[in-house]
Design a protein around this motif. Structure first.
Motif, short mmCIF file in Angstrom:
data_model
loop_
_atom_site.label_atom_id
_atom_site.label_comp_id
_atom_site.label_asym_id
_atom_site.label_seq_id
_atom_site.Cartn_x
_atom_site.Cartn_y
_atom_site.Cartn_z
N THR A 48 0.86 -1.20 0.00
CA THR A 48 0.00 0.00 0.00
C THR A 48 0.89 1.24 0.00
O THR A 48 1.75 1.37 0.87
N LYS A 50 0.49 5.39 0.07
CA LYS A 50 -0.42 6.54 0.14
C LYS A 50 0.34 7.82 -0.19
O LYS A 50 1.41 8.08 0.38
N SER A 53 -3.71 13.35 -3.07
CA SER A 53 -4.34 13.33 -4.41
C SER A 53 -3.75 14.42 -5.29
O SER A 53 -3.66 14.27 -6.50
N TYR A 64 3.39 7.38 2.56
CA TYR A 64 3.22 6.31 3.55
C TYR A 64 3.24 4.99 2.79
O TYR A 64 2.49 4.80 1.84
N SER A 101 7.02 6.11 6.78
CA SER A 101 6.25 7.34 6.60
C SER A 101 7.19 8.51 6.76
O SER A 101 7.93 8.59 7.74
N ALA A 128 2.71 4.18 -7.05
CA ALA A 128 1.65 5.20 -6.94
C ALA A 128 2.14 6.42 -7.69
O ALA A 128 3.35 6.62 -7.83
N PHE B 263 -2.03 10.00 6.66
CA PHE B 263 -3.04 9.28 5.89
C PHE B 263 -3.99 8.48 6.79
O PHE B 263 -5.11 8.17 6.39
N GLU B 264 -3.53 8.19 8.00
CA GLU B 264 -4.44 7.55 8.96
C GLU B 264 -5.49 8.57 9.42
O GLU B 264 -6.64 8.22 9.64
N SER B 267 -8.19 8.82 6.89
CA SER B 267 -9.12 7.70 6.77
C SER B 267 -10.14 7.67 7.92
O SER B 267 -11.05 6.84 7.91
N GLU B 285 -8.37 17.21 2.88
CA GLU B 285 -7.07 16.55 2.69
C GLU B 285 -5.94 17.57 2.73
O GLU B 285 -4.93 17.40 3.41
#
Ligand SMILES: [Zn+2]
Lengths: 244, 299
Positions: A48, A50, A53, A64, A101, A128, B263-264, B267, B285
């Protein structure tokens, strides 16, 4: 024409496994320079990544990576295909979990890759795309232009969190992480993090100035340590200690 | 290359973005133009924030000039359809590009801004122009940055015998101007208020912003003209903004205590009342990413 050429290259490079989800002109060379002829597969299912956007601030882009689905991960390397300093971090993941991270700099829109090697030696590649207008790597660090800077250089901060059998370490250090890409600026950055339990080394992490200034990190481990501490070393032979 | 082509079309065909601006009446002598509740894009030409104007005995006072010179030109034309009095005064409420990049159209009039705003525009104006060109393309190509030429101070501002009360606050930026028109009981809040649109926080200090909003609640206004979104007639809109900022502030503080990653935080669940704001996902965000490091510094 250029596109057809790329397409053929990609076609040839693709094995029976998943295809490269984000094509870039530098990926193949970068992978080769890092892992040589070792085998790799694209594995977004188990890694994963992250990213924002849209990364408004190209000098502070949070990332992350979580590859804990790869149970026997040995090593984690992260790079950004289109950055002048492509490699970001190289860390062992036998005692630390394959989680990373931090904040990075991006010079332009770029794919971000996480390479995770399992115990059979096979590398798994997660991808990503970071959307940004860029400008992150060739902008001189703000801190290095700050005359107050020497006062704070090497100030460390951190905290350890216990959550469901996992120890999370959050750590930061005041450092310019100067890339040296601007004429007149010398490379000046934290290149090594030593995570220790008392005097014994747990893991050694290698960094590059692709990491943002005043870097912050998250590391995790399932092991229990009683005397965790961290040593940040820079390329100018300074070392800064963080005791919890 | 794409830009070069569109630039050529621009000069050859004289293409200009059609803003289709509609002045909305606030009181007998005041109007505002409502920006779209969207993010900057080539299809909206950057028209995302509000501008307002007040007609006095023989002049017009314009509050904010929009994101581009092209927008400001069309704004000027639209104002002419309401009154033939000249725009003699412009006030820039803060240094964000969607509020001042139209200034150049008014280069021969008095443009007021606080010392902070004036300096920010002077030193970063051109950077804002090139960022705008990245975001909205063609429509920004004729835009030039121009900083205010008059220093705006707190207190009574008398323009052509028309009195306005000027208040200097902070929170959304380091310098946010609020204008109270006692004559019509209209409160122009600049970007301290977003009505049903997620708050933008790139230069915000949440705690200072909340304190400023508490002060706005003391004004005896009939109409409130926000920086983004429709006019409001009650103090509910101020409370909504306070609630959102308090939520954001608490979320960031709690996340530091729990040791969360950026990012946690993103979410975690968010109350529905906020999710319904336009642009919520993007601005939320952005806010977490921009603000979290300053909260983490305190641990
Ligand atoms: Zn603003």
């Amino acid at each position: 024409m250029k596109h057809i050429f790329f397409f053929i290259l990609v076609f040839l490079a693709t094995t029976a496994s998943a295809k490269n989800p984000i094509i870039s002109p530098t990926f193949d060379d970068l992978v080769k320079s890092i892992i040589g002829e070792e085998e790799y597969i694209f594995d977004d299912k188990n890694i994963t990544i992250k990213v924002p956007s849209f990364a408004d601030n190209p000098v502070q882009v949070p990332i992350y990576v979580d590859a804990t689905k790869i149970k026997d991960a040995k090593r984690l390397i992260i790079f950004a295909d289109l950055n002048p300093i492509a490699q970001i971090v190289d860390m062992p993941t036998t005692k630390l979990l394959p989680i990373f991270s931090s904040n990075i700099k991006v010079a332009q829109e770029t794919p971000l890759r996480a390479l995770v090697q399992d115990s059979s030696g096979l590398w798994h590649v997660g991808s990503a795309n970071i959307h940004s207008n860029g400008g992150g790597c060739d902008i001189s660090s703000q801190a290095s232009q700050n005359s107050e800077f020497s006062k704070f250089l090497g100030q460390t901060k951190g905290q350890v969190f216990d959550k469901k059998g996992i120890t999370r370490i959050k750590a930061s250090v005041f450092h310019p992480m100067e890339t040296g890409l601007i004429f007149g600026n010398t490379k000046f950055f934290v290149d090594t993090i030593l995570i220790k339990d008392g005097n014994s080394l747990i893991d050694e992490i290698k960094l590059t100035p692709a990491i943002s200034e005043n870097p912050r990190f998250i590391f995790e481990t399932k092991n229990k340590y009683t005397n965790l501490n961290i040593l940040f070393k820079d390329n100018d032979a300074n070392s800064f200690e963080l005791k919890f | 290359m794409k830009k070069l082509i569109s630039l050529t079309t621009l000069t050859v065909c004289g293409f200009a973005f059609e803003f289709d601006l509609k002045p909305i009446k606030v009181s007998e002598n005041s109007y505002y133009f409502e920006g779209k509740k969207e993010y900057f894009s080539p299809s909206n030409g950057g028209d995302i924030s509000n501008s307002a104007f007040i007609i006095t005995k023989d002049s017009v006072i314009l509050i904010d000039t929009g994101s581009t010179v092209e927008y400001a030109k069309q704004l000027k034309e639209k104002i002419k359809t309401i009154t033939n009095k000249p725009i003699k005064y412009v006030i820039n409420t803060h240094h964000h590009p969607d509020h001042f990049l139209g200034n150049y159209v008014f280069k021969n009039v008095n443009i007021y801004g606080t010392t902070y705003t004036l300096n920010e525009i002077k030193s970063h104006g051109e950077l804002y122009v090139s960022n705008m060109a990245n975001l909205i393309e063609d429509t920004a190509y004729t835009t030039k940055s121009l900083s205010p030429n008059k220093v705006l101070k707190e207190g009574t501002l008398k323009l052509n015998n028309y009195e306005l009360e000027v208040y200097l606050y902070d929170g959304h930026t380091k310098s946010d101007v609020v204008i109270f028109d006692k004559n019509t009981k209209t409160l122009y809040t600049s970007d301290l208020i977003f009505n049903q649109r997620a708050l933008a926080t790139p230069h915000a200090d949440l705690q200072k912003w909340i304190k400023t909003l508490e002060k706005l609640k003391k004004f005896d206004f009939k109409t409130l003209v926000p920086g983004h979104g429709a006019v409001a007639y009650s103090k509910n809109v101020i409370d909504e903004n306070i609630n959102y900022l308090t939520f954001l502030d608490n979320r960031l503080k709690n996340s530091v205590e729990e040791g969360l990653d950026t990012f946690e935080i993103l979410s975690l669940d968010v109350p529905n009342e906020f999710k319904n704001y336009s642009l919520f996902t993007q601005e939320y965000e952005r806010s977490i990413i921009n603000l979290y490091p300053s909260y983490e510094k305190k641990f």
